[in-house]
Design a protein around this motif. Structure first.
Motif, PDB file in Angstrom:
ATOM      1  N   SER A   4      -4.805  -2.154  -3.842  1.00 37.88           N
ATOM      2  CA  SER A   4      -5.463  -2.071  -5.140  1.00 37.88           C
ATOM      3  C   SER A   4      -5.496  -0.605  -5.571  1.00 37.88           C
ATOM      4  O   SER A   4      -5.324   0.294  -4.747  1.00 37.88           O
ATOM      5  CB  SER A   4      -6.888  -2.621  -5.041  1.00 37.88           C
ATOM      6  OG  SER A   4      -7.643  -2.285  -6.175  1.00 37.88           O
ATOM      7  N   ALA A 150      -7.859  -3.289   1.644  1.00 37.72           N
ATOM      8  CA  ALA A 150      -8.715  -4.476   1.734  1.00 37.72           C
ATOM      9  C   ALA A 150      -8.801  -5.184   0.381  1.00 37.72           C
ATOM     10  O   ALA A 150      -8.690  -6.413   0.296  1.00 37.72           O
ATOM     11  CB  ALA A 150     -10.107  -4.079   2.222  1.00 37.72           C
ATOM     12  N   GLU A 151      -8.996  -4.409  -0.673  1.00 43.97           N
ATOM     13  CA  GLU A 151      -9.062  -4.995  -2.014  1.00 43.97           C
ATOM     14  C   GLU A 151      -7.706  -5.577  -2.405  1.00 43.97           C
ATOM     15  O   GLU A 151      -7.623  -6.622  -3.060  1.00 43.97           O
ATOM     16  CB  GLU A 151      -9.492  -3.926  -3.021  1.00 43.97           C
ATOM     17  CG  GLU A 151      -9.565  -4.398  -4.462  1.00 43.97           C
ATOM     18  CD  GLU A 151     -10.602  -5.467  -4.701  1.00 43.97           C
ATOM     19  OE1 GLU A 151     -10.473  -6.209  -5.681  1.00 43.97           O
ATOM     20  OE2 GLU A 151     -11.553  -5.569  -3.891  1.00 43.97           O
ATOM     21  N   GLU A 153      -5.564  -6.982  -0.438  1.00 47.28           N
ATOM     22  CA  GLU A 153      -5.383  -8.270   0.234  1.00 47.28           C
ATOM     23  C   GLU A 153      -6.078  -9.383  -0.543  1.00 47.28           C
ATOM     24  O   GLU A 153      -5.546 -10.496  -0.678  1.00 47.28           O
ATOM     25  CB  GLU A 153      -5.934  -8.191   1.659  1.00 47.28           C
ATOM     26  CG  GLU A 153      -5.800  -9.458   2.471  1.00 47.28           C
ATOM     27  CD  GLU A 153      -4.356  -9.900   2.660  1.00 47.28           C
ATOM     28  OE1 GLU A 153      -4.141 -11.094   2.956  1.00 47.28           O
ATOM     29  OE2 GLU A 153      -3.434  -9.063   2.520  1.00 47.28           O
ATOM     30  N   HIS A 154      -7.262  -9.087  -1.075  1.00 49.33           N
ATOM     31  CA  HIS A 154      -7.971 -10.076  -1.901  1.00 49.33           C
ATOM     32  C   HIS A 154      -7.161 -10.406  -3.163  1.00 49.33           C
ATOM     33  O   HIS A 154      -7.066 -11.577  -3.565  1.00 49.33           O
ATOM     34  CB  HIS A 154      -9.352  -9.554  -2.293  1.00 49.33           C
ATOM     35  CG  HIS A 154     -10.297  -9.396  -1.146  1.00 49.33           C
ATOM     36  ND1 HIS A 154     -10.436 -10.342  -0.156  1.00 49.33           N
ATOM     37  CD2 HIS A 154     -11.150  -8.387  -0.821  1.00 49.33           C
ATOM     38  CE1 HIS A 154     -11.340  -9.948   0.732  1.00 49.33           C
ATOM     39  NE2 HIS A 154     -11.777  -8.753   0.346  1.00 49.33           N
ATOM     40  N   LEU A 155      -6.589  -9.381  -3.765  1.00 51.77           N
ATOM     41  CA  LEU A 155      -5.769  -9.589  -4.963  1.00 51.77           C
ATOM     42  C   LEU A 155      -4.551 -10.452  -4.630  1.00 51.77           C
ATOM     43  O   LEU A 155      -4.193 -11.352  -5.397  1.00 51.77           O
ATOM     44  CB  LEU A 155      -5.313  -8.241  -5.526  1.00 51.77           C
ATOM     45  CG  LEU A 155      -6.373  -7.376  -6.214  1.00 51.77           C
ATOM     46  CD1 LEU A 155      -5.796  -6.004  -6.547  1.00 51.77           C
ATOM     47  CD2 LEU A 155      -6.879  -8.047  -7.476  1.00 51.77           C
ATOM     48  N   ARG A 156      -3.920 -10.150  -3.512  1.00 50.42           N
ATOM     49  CA  ARG A 156      -2.723 -10.908  -3.112  1.00 50.42           C
ATOM     50  C   ARG A 156      -3.050 -12.395  -2.944  1.00 50.42           C
ATOM     51  O   ARG A 156      -2.329 -13.264  -3.455  1.00 50.42           O
ATOM     52  CB  ARG A 156      -2.170 -10.353  -1.801  1.00 50.42           C
ATOM     53  CG  ARG A 156      -0.846 -10.988  -1.368  1.00 50.42           C
ATOM     54  CD  ARG A 156      -0.384 -10.409  -0.045  1.00 50.42           C
ATOM     55  NE  ARG A 156      -1.227 -10.851   1.036  1.00 50.42           N
ATOM     56  CZ  ARG A 156      -1.084 -12.012   1.691  1.00 50.42           C
ATOM     57  NH1 ARG A 156      -0.107 -12.837   1.357  1.00 50.42           N
ATOM     58  NH2 ARG A 156      -1.900 -12.347   2.655  1.00 50.42           N
ATOM     59  N   GLU A 157      -4.133 -12.697  -2.238  1.00 52.04           N
ATOM     60  CA  GLU A 157      -4.515 -14.090  -2.019  1.00 52.04           C
ATOM     61  C   GLU A 157      -4.831 -14.795  -3.336  1.00 52.04           C
ATOM     62  O   GLU A 157      -4.458 -15.961  -3.535  1.00 52.04           O
ATOM     63  CB  GLU A 157      -5.724 -14.145  -1.076  1.00 52.04           C
ATOM     64  CG  GLU A 157      -5.409 -13.687   0.352  1.00 52.04           C
ATOM     65  CD  GLU A 157      -6.643 -13.642   1.223  1.00 52.04           C
ATOM     66  OE1 GLU A 157      -7.747 -13.921   0.705  1.00 52.04           O
ATOM     67  OE2 GLU A 157      -6.510 -13.324   2.423  1.00 52.04           O
ATOM     68  N   ASP A 158      -5.521 -14.092  -4.225  1.00 54.01           N
ATOM     69  CA  ASP A 158      -5.883 -14.682  -5.510  1.00 54.01           C
ATOM     70  C   ASP A 158      -4.639 -14.964  -6.352  1.00 54.01           C
ATOM     71  O   ASP A 158      -4.518 -16.035  -6.962  1.00 54.01           O
ATOM     72  CB  ASP A 158      -6.833 -13.743  -6.265  1.00 54.01           C
ATOM     73  CG  ASP A 158      -7.304 -14.336  -7.579  1.00 54.01           C
ATOM     74  OD1 ASP A 158      -8.026 -15.354  -7.549  1.00 54.01           O
ATOM     75  OD2 ASP A 158      -6.937 -13.805  -8.633  1.00 54.01           O
ATOM     76  N   GLN A 288      -4.661  -9.413 -13.011  1.00 54.37           N
ATOM     77  CA  GLN A 288      -4.845  -9.007 -11.611  1.00 54.37           C
ATOM     78  C   GLN A 288      -3.818  -7.978 -11.194  1.00 54.37           C
ATOM     79  O   GLN A 288      -4.121  -7.052 -10.434  1.00 54.37           O
ATOM     80  CB  GLN A 288      -4.771 -10.243 -10.695  1.00 54.37           C
ATOM     81  CG  GLN A 288      -5.927 -11.215 -10.857  1.00 54.37           C
ATOM     82  CD  GLN A 288      -7.228 -10.635 -10.317  1.00 54.37           C
ATOM     83  OE1 GLN A 288      -7.691  -9.586 -10.773  1.00 54.37           O
ATOM     84  NE2 GLN A 288      -7.823 -11.300  -9.347  1.00 54.37           N
TER      85      GLN A 288
END
Length: 293
Positions: A4, A150-151, A153-158, A288
């Protein structure tokens, strides 16, 4: 792993009488834009600081705050400017003679005149300064990159979840399209029968009309390209390639273009609604992606 552009990092290093503190904050930006605030004494290292940060950060608006404390006894010294004091006294004497007034300047008053006494910082070893500063900078960048990762990874999953939803909508459009043509043929035949009553229906004419209609609403090419773009985006998200934000944004633009064409060809309420949903999800993906380095 994607990152991110939003992040934070802080590190404090104490070595002997010196203490360095570096804080970093990052937000979205099209390019890498660094703003550095630090004591004047450290300005000499600005180019080196920028070079170190560029090694690990590709994009984002990054604010860097650096503080430095030197607790050693010899960090500053008092300097007396004797020649300047003599000049002041000479001018006071001239004023006394010129205007006939008493020269009542005392030492305590003279010492308060500009530049008679000055504070000077002692010279320091630049190599030692850089050694401590770089440790604090490296620590802050480590923390900064960790929070970005870390952020990311959240973006990727979303985004991957949204891409799966887009594929489901595309599959519905693929399944629905042949049914639209069949329904059109049935309606056309019924209409012709109603108009001609007992007259024989020309199958060739009906078939020709159906072909023209089918060609008009056909979205096969757009669907194939859209699915290809989705697969490409998934592969890019799963890759170890650095700085993929711009690439993902370009893919999303291509996806949106295909969705627009599908929607413009839609001549069916269900397909039209699905096309609107498709565009909505693609726009969410694009939003995103704006956060990705």
């Amino acid at each position: 792993m994607i990152k991110s552009m939003t992040g934070f990092g802080r590190c404090e290093i104490s070595e002997g009488d010196r203490k360095f503190t570096v804080e970093m904050k990052g937000v979205n930006h099209r390019y890498l834009d660094m703003s550095i605030r630090m004591p004047k004494k450290l300005n000499f290292f600005e180019t080196a600081i920028r070079t170190e940060i560029k090694k690990r950060i590709q994009r984002g608006k990054v604010d860097i705050f650096i503080s430095y404390e030197d607790l050693s006894d010899g960090q500053v010294s008092l300097k007396y400017n004797e020649s300047l004091a003599a000049e002041y006294l000479e001018y006071f004497k001239q004023m006394e003679e010129k205007f006939g007034i008493e020269n009542d300047v005392r030492v305590s008053a003279l010492s308060r005149y500009p530049e008679i006494f000055t504070m000077e910082e002692g010279s320091e070893d630049t190599n030692e300064l850089w050694k401590g500063l770089k440790k604090a900078l490296d620590g802050a960048v480590d923390g900064f990159v960790t929070t970005r990762t870390a952020e990311g990874e959240h973006l990727r999953e979303d985004i991957l979840a949204k891409l799966d939803g887009i594929l489901e909508m595309v599959a519905f459009i693929e399944e629905r399209s042949p049914k639209i043509v069949a329904e059109y043929r049935e309606k056309l035949e019924a209409k012709v029968k109603e108009l001609l009553e007992d007259t024989q229906i020309e199958e060739n004419r009906i078939a020709a009309e159906v072909v023209i209609y089918a060609d008009k609403i056909c979205t096969d090419e757009e669907v194939v390209r859209l699915k290809s773009h989705v697969v490409h985006m998934k592969e890019t998200l799963q890759s170890d390639e650095a700085g993929i934000g711009r690439k993902l944004d370009f893919i999303a633009q291509e996806m949106n273009r295909e969705a627009n064409t599908i929607l413009s060809k839609a001549n069916d309420l269900e397909v039209s609604n699905t096309g609107i949903g498709l565009k909505t999800e693609i726009e969410k993906v694009r939003e995103q992606i704006q956060n990705i380095e």
